[in-house]
Write an enzyme that holds these catalytic residues in place. Sequence first.
Site, short mmCIF file in Angstrom:
data_model
loop_
_atom_site.label_atom_id
_atom_site.label_comp_id
_atom_site.label_asym_id
_atom_site.label_seq_id
_atom_site.Cartn_x
_atom_site.Cartn_y
_atom_site.Cartn_z
N GLY A 1 0.87 -1.18 0.00
CA GLY A 1 0.00 0.00 0.00
C GLY A 1 0.90 1.23 0.00
O GLY A 1 1.85 1.31 0.80
N ALA A 2 0.62 2.17 -0.91
CA ALA A 2 1.57 3.27 -1.15
C ALA A 2 2.01 4.03 0.11
O ALA A 2 3.21 4.15 0.37
CB ALA A 2 0.97 4.21 -2.20
N ARG B 1 10.34 -1.23 -4.75
CA ARG B 1 9.19 -1.39 -5.66
C ARG B 1 9.11 -0.13 -6.53
O ARG B 1 9.37 0.96 -6.01
CB ARG B 1 7.86 -1.60 -4.89
CG ARG B 1 7.74 -3.00 -4.27
CD ARG B 1 6.35 -3.22 -3.67
NE ARG B 1 5.35 -3.56 -4.66
CZ ARG B 1 4.05 -3.66 -4.40
NH1 ARG B 1 3.60 -3.45 -3.17
NH2 ARG B 1 3.19 -3.98 -5.35
N GLN C 1 -5.77 -8.71 -1.98
CA GLN C 1 -5.76 -7.66 -0.95
C GLN C 1 -7.19 -7.24 -0.58
O GLN C 1 -7.44 -6.82 0.55
CB GLN C 1 -4.99 -6.42 -1.44
CG GLN C 1 -3.50 -6.61 -1.57
CD GLN C 1 -3.11 -7.03 -2.98
OE1 GLN C 1 -3.86 -7.73 -3.65
NE2 GLN C 1 -1.94 -6.63 -3.42
N ASP D 1 -1.58 4.61 -6.26
CA ASP D 1 -0.13 4.50 -6.06
C ASP D 1 0.59 5.70 -6.64
O ASP D 1 1.73 6.00 -6.27
CB ASP D 1 0.40 3.21 -6.70
CG ASP D 1 0.11 2.04 -5.78
OD1 ASP D 1 -1.04 1.58 -5.77
OD2 ASP D 1 1.03 1.66 -5.03
O1 MRU Z 1 0.45 -4.03 -4.52
P1 MRU Z 1 -0.14 -3.26 -3.36
O2 MRU Z 1 -0.95 -4.09 -2.44
O3 MRU Z 1 0.93 -2.45 -2.65
O4 MRU Z 1 -1.12 -2.23 -4.06
C1 MRU Z 1 -1.83 -1.34 -3.27
C2 MRU Z 1 -2.79 -0.49 -4.01
O5 MRU Z 1 -2.92 -0.57 -5.21
C3 MRU Z 1 -3.52 0.54 -3.21
O6 MRU Z 1 -4.77 0.79 -3.76
C4 MRU Z 1 -2.71 1.85 -3.20
O7 MRU Z 1 -1.38 1.62 -2.84
C5 MRU Z 1 -3.31 2.87 -2.29
S1 MRU Z 1 -3.13 2.46 -0.60
C6 MRU Z 1 -3.78 3.73 0.31
#
Ligand code: MRU
Length: 313
Positions: free
Chosen positions: A45-46, A78, A176, A217
């Site tokens: 998650g970003a 990442r 997720q 992201d």
């Molecule tokens: O691959 P992830 O689980 O890190 O991807 C997360 C997402 O796509 C979320 O929607 C995004 O990071 C926003 S989190 C507030």
Amino acid sequence: METLYWKDNKLYLLDQTLIPRDIKYCECLTYEDVIDAIKTMKVRGAPAIGVAAAYAMALAECHNVNLDEAAVKIKQARPTAINLFWAVDEVLKAVDSGCSAIDAANKMYNDDIKVNEKIGEYGNTVIDDGDTILTHCNAGALACAGYGTALGVIRTAHNSGKNISVICDETRPLFQGGRLSVFEMQQENIPVQLIVDSAAGFMMQQGKVDKVVIGADRVAEGGVANKIGSLMVAVAANRYDIPFYVAAPISTFDFENNIFDTTIEQRDKNEVLCINDKFIANENTEVSNPAFDIVESDLITGIITEEGIKKPF
Ligand code: MRU
């Protein structure tokens, strides 16, 4: 339950690969441990990646590692979430101006929660009593230092007394939505229904979705990068005139590049070929596993930030 916390010069991360089966923290003693946790998505998650990266810098500082060298390595963990790069640069700036990396990381942690509460307040203004809100992936407390962006909006609406319910896309390949967003909603008794990703369009066609709220992201000129599948959800929402909101802090904005310049992470083929370590297709199958896609600006109704609701640019 905290997504991450700092104690005695160590970083503890709630291992998100295990939720909801197991609630366990992994201990990061070095900045390399944090890089590994980001790569393996123990933390994801970003905004959470950003805050974890800031603490990785703090760990580097604790072990007298050259911060510029640590920064280069942390930024390679990442590629898509801009918060990772933003957070590392913020810590470097703070250190340059005489602050410690630990203080800078602690500040980022606290600010992230405050920012998300603000996003929740602005987002609540577009949620109506009785709404069913569809969300994709997990943009909740687990994806941030706490509270969440998209799920923060839902939390605020629920806590303000609105009778809302949530539909979570399961979010293949790593689930997720099914594992994390459903878990968060159930923890707070917010009514939630789980669907497979391919059911989202049908639910909209049937009139079962009033609004879509997702996280991001990266937000940049031309659109938003978010979890793979977000584009399909946006196209379907557009087809059925359903408002499509992105909830994201300003730290997720990239003001320098076009969204189509974003590096889209390609992840391991076994994430697609296996579920719980069991092959669901022939092991030799060729796979493409992009982890994110891009929702173009004209599909987005508004971007909910801590500074208000902005038009996509
Ligand atoms: O691959 P992830 O689980 O890190 O991807 C997360 C997402 O796509 C979320 O929607 C995004 O990071 C926003 S989190 C507030």
